[in-house]
Design a protein around this motif. Sequence first.
Motif, mmCIF file in Angstrom:
data_model
loop_
_atom_site.group_PDB
_atom_site.id
_atom_site.type_symbol
_atom_site.label_atom_id
_atom_site.label_comp_id
_atom_site.label_asym_id
_atom_site.label_seq_id
_atom_site.Cartn_x
_atom_site.Cartn_y
_atom_site.Cartn_z
ATOM 1 N N TRP A 103 25.605 1.591 -12.858
ATOM 2 C CA TRP A 103 26.066 2.507 -13.905
ATOM 3 C C TRP A 103 27.589 2.659 -13.933
ATOM 4 N N GLY A 104 28.279 2.052 -12.990
ATOM 5 C CA GLY A 104 29.732 2.182 -12.941
ATOM 6 C C GLY A 104 30.194 3.532 -12.424
ATOM 7 N N ARG A 105 29.387 4.119 -11.541
ATOM 8 C CA ARG A 105 29.723 5.432 -10.972
ATOM 9 C C ARG A 105 29.793 5.333 -9.451
ATOM 10 N N ILE A 106 30.432 6.341 -8.840
ATOM 11 C CA ILE A 106 30.526 6.384 -7.383
ATOM 12 C C ILE A 106 29.832 7.645 -6.887
ATOM 13 N N PRO A 107 29.360 7.644 -5.633
ATOM 14 C CA PRO A 107 28.639 8.809 -5.109
ATOM 15 C C PRO A 107 29.424 10.118 -5.202
ATOM 16 N N ALA A 108 30.736 10.047 -5.074
ATOM 17 C CA ALA A 108 31.551 11.268 -5.106
ATOM 18 C C ALA A 108 31.460 12.000 -6.444
ATOM 19 N N GLU A 109 31.049 11.303 -7.500
ATOM 20 C CA GLU A 109 30.903 11.957 -8.807
ATOM 21 C C GLU A 109 29.668 12.848 -8.874
ATOM 22 N N ILE A 110 28.685 12.580 -8.026
ATOM 23 C CA ILE A 110 27.393 13.252 -8.111
ATOM 24 C C ILE A 110 27.406 14.515 -7.256
ATOM 25 N N ASP A 111 26.964 15.615 -7.837
ATOM 26 C CA ASP A 111 26.942 16.880 -7.102
ATOM 27 C C ASP A 111 25.745 16.981 -6.175
ATOM 28 N N VAL A 112 24.567 16.611 -6.679
ATOM 29 C CA VAL A 112 23.335 16.837 -5.929
ATOM 30 C C VAL A 112 22.315 15.760 -6.293
ATOM 31 N N THR A 155 17.459 25.998 -7.920
ATOM 32 C CA THR A 155 17.636 26.311 -6.501
ATOM 33 C C THR A 155 19.071 26.738 -6.226
ATOM 34 N N LEU A 156 20.001 26.080 -6.889
ATOM 35 C CA LEU A 156 21.407 26.350 -6.651
ATOM 36 C C LEU A 156 21.907 27.605 -7.362
ATOM 37 N N VAL A 157 21.599 27.742 -8.637
ATOM 38 C CA VAL A 157 22.264 28.789 -9.430
ATOM 39 C C VAL A 157 21.312 29.656 -10.238
ATOM 40 N N LEU A 163 28.456 25.339 -7.014
ATOM 41 C CA LEU A 163 27.841 26.513 -7.634
ATOM 42 C C LEU A 163 28.686 27.077 -8.759
ATOM 43 N N HIS A 164 29.992 26.908 -8.673
ATOM 44 C CA HIS A 164 30.888 27.504 -9.669
ATOM 45 C C HIS A 164 31.328 26.530 -10.753
#
Length: 399
Positions: A101-110, A373-375, A12-13
């Motif tokens: 895409w060369g990304r990992i799940p931890a990079e994604i917020d939601v 929804t979040l902010v 959220l921040h």
Amino acid sequence: MNSNWKQLFEILHKPERLIIGLMSGTSLDGLDIALCAVNGSGPATKLKVLEFTTVPYSIEFKREVKAIFSRRDADLQMVCLMNEKIALQHAELILDTLETWGRIPAEIDVIASHGQTIFHAPLALHGIPDYPNATLQIGDGDHIAVKTGIITIADFRQKHLAAGGEGAPLAVYGDYLLFSKQGEDRIMLNIGGIANFTYLPADQDASKVFSTDVGPGNTMMDQYIQQHYPGLYFDEHAAIASTGTVNEALLTALLTNEFLNADFPKTTGPELFNLGYLSRAQELSGTLALNKEDVLATLCACSAKVILTAVQKCFGVTATPHIYMSGGGMHNPLLVNMLKSGLPKAKFRTTADLGINPDAKEAVLFALLANETLVGEKTDFGKREGVPSIRMGKICLPD
């Protein structure tokens, strides 16, 4: 503090959130996956599409979904099973796509998941006294969250129903925030299975904004192709329909329905506009022996006519709105030419001219709804029926 809530608090921040928007429409062609970087909220929202892809569904998966899609006699056990299977399939496609895409799940917020609509039943369609508006999207958000490890916001349409809406269309909420422009009347036209649009007034007054379904887009054309042309799922580039001739008697019968004359906003689905609807129209018009090419040409003309009539209802016959197209129907040259001929003074473009890939638009809009929804604070859309001033979606935690 609960680790999930701590993670949410940190999200959220953040000045910028990475949100994956998902959309699987009634065409069942595949899962749209849009990775969006979102800053701010409300009218101050800034969104950039970082990645986008549509992952095609297998023939077997399509068959399984179609077995319960828009059917009053659907097997309840299969509805339950597919609620979980669709979610697990979507989660797997997300993980595979992130790796591509060369990304990992931890990079994604939601993750923002629309789910798969299997039945849409507003009161205006089901007509059963003492029963409310209803809709059902399956593909459980908890399964997506647990399998991916990413907080998932899902089941957006239920809040719309709870607040007095019909559960669709939801595009008004994202279209207003992303695409309104002072001094320019805009129609954000999405031609999916069902055609719908959002009206964005030039004065940017949110109380005048609305989204509405207008009638069949691709749904009857696609169903007809799948029934009569084995191995094809749609009439690519209108190759077949373009060889046919519009039958005016059949067209008149197709356009004779209470829904098409109802006021805005309104919503419908393949529960109404389907091959049974076509068969009844052919019986009424005496066109049961019409050749397939002419039927397809007439179905295309029907879709064009309901869109044209709706736009003219908003602006008049001599209107000059800016119409930004998205959805599969924008790739149908016969349909687009019919629209341009019917509104020669309108300016037709796609949302690519506004910086959003038109094929990605619906997935992007759900990413935007998740951000709100979040902010976000509620945007006041006035007191009009069918456009409640709400934030939507259920938050599903990974553990």
